[in-house]
Design an enzyme around this catalytic site. Structure first.
Site, mmCIF file in Angstrom:
data_model
loop_
_atom_site.group_PDB
_atom_site.id
_atom_site.type_symbol
_atom_site.label_atom_id
_atom_site.label_comp_id
_atom_site.label_asym_id
_atom_site.label_seq_id
_atom_site.Cartn_x
_atom_site.Cartn_y
_atom_site.Cartn_z
ATOM 1 N N GLY A 45 -28.901 68.415 -31.957
ATOM 2 C CA GLY A 45 -28.900 69.020 -33.282
ATOM 3 C C GLY A 45 -30.175 69.759 -33.619
ATOM 4 C CB CYS A 47 -33.699 66.427 -35.233
ATOM 5 S SG CYS A 47 -35.117 65.348 -34.913
ATOM 6 C CB ALA A 287 -40.951 76.381 -45.467
ATOM 7 N NE ARG A 290 -32.953 71.349 -42.067
ATOM 8 C CZ ARG A 290 -32.916 72.259 -41.103
ATOM 9 N NH1 ARG A 290 -33.934 73.088 -40.924
ATOM 10 N NH2 ARG A 290 -31.858 72.365 -40.311
ATOM 11 C CG ASP A 330 -30.459 66.321 -42.697
ATOM 12 O OD1 ASP A 330 -30.994 65.194 -42.751
ATOM 13 O OD2 ASP A 330 -31.028 67.312 -42.207
ATOM 14 C CB ALA A 338 -34.442 62.733 -37.484
ATOM 15 C CG HIS A 462 -62.822 45.279 -33.854
ATOM 16 N ND1 HIS A 462 -62.955 46.057 -34.983
ATOM 17 C CD2 HIS A 462 -64.019 45.348 -33.202
ATOM 18 C CE1 HIS A 462 -64.176 46.563 -35.018
ATOM 19 N NE2 HIS A 462 -64.841 46.146 -33.949
#
Length: 486
Positions: A45, A47, A287, A290, A330, A338, A462
């Site tokens: 797709g 993604c 942008a 969607r 979506d 996703a 650590h």
């Protein structure tokens, strides 16, 4: 039935082979169902092919270039050259490797693969039109169906995508050369990620946003860190403006940006700039979000109707109003992520197979791959208060993290929100290095019902960035060691 069609049948039809669809098909195959997966374009797709994966590949490549060129403080002096053709070729190889893997996995799990566009011809049937001249069509009957047709970039009036001057996010991931100047319309996560990519490649980037800040869904102290870094990269912002027109010139294009209407988010920064702006550029990237893909499905034939936003509404078992037809990813609504689609695909397949499965969105994480990254899950402090909790909040800055200091990336923080009486963790907001990875620990904490004590008492290696999660939990309890307690 169309003349010449061959009619076949299947237990489960999955329409769309993106992260929701192919996961649903594979899981259903594992559960012993006869599964047919129809994909009109490419496995994986948007993604895998035109979104998540190629964008992260370019983010990695351009960050490597930028970091090498800006490491003088560490005693490293370099001026890396960029071969855009080779960078795009490497990105394409990553994509091809993953999409090829999806197809192999589907076949290995017994999924029948059909290339074509499926549209409903009834509540239990579809017509599949094959691509290519003379390829024809076929009809398929099903007992259950999962719609996973995904989404596409939104176009705005006057800025129809042409791939040359007006780009969608998909176009921006395949440019053959680096533009000298780029206007980005929209300061959401897609716009901000791609603005950073091209700024690191040396492009002069200007972002136009009708609202008053970047990344509107996120809290101000989170988005502020990302905006500061973008400005440090040279990105210029115009808030309170919307792109209204563009025209081609001898040298490129000129984008006209007009003050946004008050109900569209007139920004304080634009109050002194009442006049329209004319922004010179080589290209403009639109942008602004969607929209779900449902127009190819002939939904009426199946008795389905999308809501006002174009989504197919579902319950926690991914069922639409027509119980044997489900929707995932979506096309099923926000959040358009996703991994959310994949989880829904898994649940939908299990429900079809009779399993007691349902989607729990409480621990659904989200990530933005800007610089620095953002990772969030669950509730913010304000949301917790609205829902009647008594929030206890702990915060740890990366400036106090030894590991962050050794990477040179010290901006940002980890914040944990918990219910004070019980100690149960309700949410987290992370902005900083590897935030998309660090949020997984807190997603697990919410999923398993962990408390602040659970996270604080877990020994963390650590030096690591993950220690910041432990310290934030300790800070919420009032006994953090490496930062001042509230």
């Amino acid at each position: 039935m169309v003349v010449g069609d061959v009619t076949t049948g299947t237990d489960l039809l999955v329409i769309g082979a993106g992260p929701g669809g192919y996961v649903a098909a594979i899981r259903a195959g594992q559960l012993g169902l006869d599964v047919t997966l129809v994909e009109k374009d490419a496995y994986g797709g948007a993604c895998l092919n035109r979104g998540c994966i190629p964008s992260k590949a370019l983010i990695t490549a351009t960050s490597l270039k930028h970091d090498a060129a800006n490491a003088e403080e560490m005693g490293i002096h370099a001026n890396p050259a960029v071969d855009m053709t080779q960078m795009m070729s490497w990105k394409d190889d990553v994509v091809d490797n993953l999409t090829g893997g999806v197809e192999k996995l589907c076949k290995a799990n017994g999924v029948n693969l059909i290339e074509g566009t499926a549209e409903f011809s009834g509540e239990n049937s579809v017509r599949i039109v094959h691509g290519g001249e003379g390829q024809g069509s076929e009809s398929l009957d099903f007992e259950h169906c999962i719609v996973a047709t995904g989404s596409r970039p939104i176009q705005i009036p006057g800025f129809e995508f042409d791939g040359e001057h007006v780009l969608s996010s998909e176009h921006a991931l395949s440019l053959e050369s680096v533009p000298d100047e780029l206007v980005v319309v929209g300061a959401g996560y897609i716009g901000m990620e791609l603005a950073s990519v091209y700024a690191k490649l040396g492009t002069d980037v200007t972002v136009v946003e009708m609202l008053d800040d970047v990344l509107p869904p996120y809290e101000a102290d989170v988005s502020r860190v990302v905006k500061k870094h973008a400005k440090d990269l040279g990105v210029e912002f115009h808030f309170g403006y919307s792109a209204s027109d563009w025209e081609e010139t001898d040298d490129g294009i000129v984008v006209t940006a007009s003050p946004a209407a008050a109900d569209g988010g007139q920004a304080a920064e634009a109050e002194d700039e009442a006049e329209a702006l004319e922004l010179e550029a080589d290209k403009v990237l639109v942008a602004v979000g969607r929209s779900p893909v449902t127009d190819t499905l002939n939904l009426e034939a199946a008795g389905l109707e999308p809501n006002e936003q174009g989504f197919l509404e579902t319950d926690d078992r991914c069922r639409t109003d027509v119980e044997h037809i489900m929707a995932v990813g979506d096309v099923a609504g926000e959040p358009m992520l996703a991994h959310k689609g994949s989880k829904e695909g898994q649940v939908a397949a299990e429900v079809v197979a009779g399993e007691p499965s349902a989607v729990d969105y409480q621990a659904m994480p989200a990530a933005v791959f800007t610089e620095p990254e953002i990772g969030t899950v669950g509730l913010t402090e304000a949301e917790a208060e609205e829902q009647g909790f008594e929030p206890a909040v702990g915060k740890f800055p990366f400036q106090a993290s030894g590991r962050a200091l050794t990477t040179g990336e010290t901006d940002g923080f980890v914040r944990i929100v918990a219910d004070e009486p019980s100690g149960f963790i309700l949410g987290a907001q992370i902005v900083g290095p590897e935030a998309s990875e660090l949020v997984a620990e807190l997603s697990l904490a919410i999923e398993m019902g962990a408390t602040l004590e659970d996270v604080a008492s877990t020994v963390h290696t650590h030096p690591t960035l993950a220690e910041a999660v432990m310290e934030a939990a300790e800070n919420a309890l009032g006994h953090a060691i490496h930062t001042l307690n509230r």
